[in-house]
Enzyme design. Structure first.
Site, PDB file in Angstrom:
ATOM      1  N   LYS A  14     -13.950 -60.384  17.403  1.00 16.89           N
ATOM      2  CA  LYS A  14     -15.390 -60.655  17.309  1.00 16.89           C
ATOM      3  C   LYS A  14     -15.847 -60.440  15.873  1.00 16.89           C
ATOM      4  CE  LYS A  14     -16.631 -56.123  16.858  1.00 16.89           C
ATOM      5  NZ  LYS A  14     -17.267 -55.554  15.636  1.00 16.89           N
ATOM      6  N   ASP A 138     -17.346 -51.376  22.489  1.00 16.98           N
ATOM      7  CA  ASP A 138     -17.226 -52.831  22.380  1.00 16.98           C
ATOM      8  C   ASP A 138     -16.586 -53.476  23.601  1.00 16.98           C
ATOM      9  OD1 ASP A 138     -18.379 -52.727  19.887  1.00 16.98           O
ATOM     10  OD2 ASP A 138     -16.507 -52.965  18.770  1.00 16.98           O
TER      11      ASP A 138
END
Length: 293
Positions: A14, A138
């Site tokens: 990401k 996350d």
């Protein structure tokens, strides 16, 4: 038919288009706001069912720590589900460590999504995400299945629709431990919160997050601890006209256009010795997005 194995499962990285630290809770956890986007730089995992209940990991390439997030995710799901089956996890590690790309969290999410299928659990996404949150901030994002505006300590996700972009990503050889950044006394912790009322998609179009608004509040501290971060930012700025660190670093990215092809090819031959880098495409959705719910 009972599944025996799942091969070539992607665990994508990401990028944080911006990362604002807007406060700190009494327990020390930082409150964040950040648009997260998935990119096509991935680790690859292979899961093979075991009938003896053992959970083991096998590394291809880089050797991971003995008790990495993949093993912890598998053992946690096994315990929570009272699952008698085990698994062999083989991981082809391509994402660099200490880069702010979320590699370990993404690996853990792929393990949870994969075992949800391999063990026939059929847990809903929300239940997997709650479990993932206990492993790392996350992990819920990667289980969530798509780009998202992330708030709180990482547990509040709002689906995000952005134009798919190309990103040039570089990682200097020095890793940056996240804890070292967040505990630094010079870290900005009082950025004014972005207030999003109504449609998040409308806010995206107005704010042009993909176009470079916002900043990474962690970057000045990261550059003071690791001058190579600033060097990487200048390297990308000179070639693409923009740059920003992702996460807690040390990887830095530049926007490189939209459409079918990037505005320029990645200058691989110009990378300094020891650096990693590539041109990445935004994914929008996780490749395993349909493996929950």
């Amino acid at each position: 038919m009972t599944l025996r194995a799942l091969f070539d499962l992607p665990a994508p990285a990401k990028l944080n288009l911006f990362l604002h630290v807007i406060g700190r809770r009494a327990d020390g956890y930082h409150l964040l706001q950040s648009p997260f986007v998935l990119i096509d730089w991935c680790d690859t995992l292979h899961l093979e069912r075991r009938v003896d209940g053992r959970v083991q990991r096998h590394d291809i390439g880089a050797t991971l720590p003995d008790d990495d997030l993949c093993l912890r995710a598998a053992r946690l799901l096994q315990a929570e589900a009272s699952q008698p089956l085990g698994v062999d996890i083989t991981i082809e590690k391509r994402l660099p460590w200490g880069a702010g790309l979320g590699g370990g969290s993404s690996d853990a999410a792929t393990v949870l999504l994969g075992l949800n299928q391999l063990w026939g659990l059929h847990w809903p996404r929300t239940r997997l995400a709650t479990l993932g949150a206990s492993l790392g901030a996350d992990v819920p994002f990667f289980i969530g299945g798509q780009d998202a505006f992330v708030e709180g300590i990482g547990e509040r996700l709002r689906p995000l629709q952005l134009p798919r972009q190309w990103y040039a990503v570089v990682k200097p050889p020095t890793p940056l431990p996240t804890a070292q950044i967040f505990t630094h006394p010079a870290l900005t912790r009082d950025t004014e919160a972005v207030i999003v009322e109504g449609s998040l998609d409308d806010a995206c179009r107005q704010m042009d997050w993909a176009g470079g608004q916002g900043r990474n509040d962690l970057q000045p501290v990261a550059e003071s601890l690791c001058p190579e971060v600033a060097q990487a930012a200048r390297w990308l700025e000179a070639r693409f006209g923009n740059s920003r660190m992702t996460g807690s670093g040390s990887a830095v990215f530049a926007r490189a256009g939209t459409g079918d092809v990037p505005v320029a090819t990645f200058p691989q031959a110009e990378l300094p010795a020891g650096w990693e880098g590539r041109m990445c495409r935004g994914l929008g959705r996780h490749p395993l997005a349909d493996w929950a719910d």
